[in-house]
Design an enzyme around this catalytic site. Structure first.
Site: not given
Length: 323
Positions: A155, A250, A280
């Site tokens: 991320s 996501d 995600h």
């Protein structure tokens, strides 16, 4: 949504990024009351503060050393996620220790400073400082193997990893042999198709992304430097080979795919995996699901290949249209 994730998402504690301090406190309380994961006994964890950032800040890192580490072993510099505003290196202890143990390599996890208290470039400079110290094997990092150095993250951690790779290339420091980017958070414009299609996605949504970028960039958001938002880079030539994983359900999916394809067009060796119908952060949210097991196996294989641990037949880029 993948059926294995339906119950996970239904019972997942809500996250919010409008007040990062409150979310950090919530995570800290969770770590206090939840039994920590059992880590491989063969891995020693050291805490280092020898790397100094551009403003002379001592950056804390967690170093994972397997007992049978060889002198020639590669090292993975790992950067945790959290939208640039939450998270801590110790939250990835389980993953980092497993990588170190299973692959017999050194792993260094960076506890970089967080926005909004420390907006760009503080966290980025912390990650640069640790990466260059690892490459030079200074201080405690001298206990690492002298093999190849990789950088990776999940991320926002993947965003920082991509940014460090850009910076080192621009600085003429060819110290990285690969980059591992898990569902990277790299496009501050929020302009991808998936950001609209999955605006209300589970775990992390378009509102969360907008708030995090504002915390991290502030007034710089209208014209972000490439080191802040790697998607803004117009030149991707000369970057180290990359392993990129995207989550199908996501809001960040398309920025991961776009960055991978742009690197490929620029001549970078890229392995891109897109896992359908998963949210995600899926490998961390539910690591024992089928999709996460496959993703982590592929990730470990990517680290092996990029780290030169063994020969792996190159896998083709998945069939994503380049039109």
């Amino acid at each position: 949504m993948d059926a294995e994730f339906e119950n996970v998402i239904a019972n997942f504690p809500p996250l919010q990024f409008d007040d990062p301090a409150a979310q950090r406190a919530s995570f800290a309380e969770m770590r206090r009351v939840v039994e920590p994961p059992r880590l491989p006994g063969s891995v020693e964890i050291l805490v280092d503060q020898s790397a100094r950032s551009a403003d002379d800040h001592r950056v804390t890192s967690r170093i994972y050393l397997p007992a049978d580490l060889s002198d020639r072993a590669p090292t993975l510099v790992w950067i945790h996620g959290g939208g640039y505003v939450v998270g801590a290196a110790e939250e990835d202890d389980s993953l980092c220790a497993r990588i170190a143990s299973d692959l017999t390599i050194g792993v260094v996890s960076v506890d970089y400073r967080l926005a909004p208290e420390y907006p760009f470039p503080f966290g980025f400079e912390d990650c640069c400082a640790v990466t260059t110290a690892v490459a030079a094997r200074t201080g405690t990092f001298s206990r690492l193997g002298d093999g190849k150095v990789l950088i990776g993250g999940a991320s926002a951690g993947a965003g920082l990893a991509a940014a460090v790779a850009l910076h080192l290339r621009d600085s003429g420091l060819a110290v990285l042999s690969g980059q591992i980017l898990l569902y990277p958070f790299i496009d501050s414009t929020l302009s991808s198709d998936s950001m609209r299609t999955y605006a209300d996605a589970a775990i992390f949504n378009a509102h969360d992304a907008d708030v995090c970028w504002q915390h991290y960039l502030g007034e710089r958001r209208s014209a972000p430097p490439a080191y802040a938002s790697p998607s803004a880079s117009t030149d991707l030539e000369g970057l180290p080979p990359a392993y990129v994983a995207a989550a199908g359900a996501d809001c960040l999916h398309d920025e991961a795919v776009d960055y991978a394809l742009r690197m490929r067009r620029a001549g970078v060796s890229v392995e891109l995996h897109s896992f359908p119908d998963v949210p995600h952060g899926f490998t961390g949210v539910a690591p024992r699901t089928s999709a996460s097991t496959r993703a982590l196996s592929d990730l470990f294989d990517g680290v092996r290949r990029l780290g030169g641990l063994r020969e792996v037949s190159p896998k083709p880029l998945i069939s994503v249209s380049e039109e």
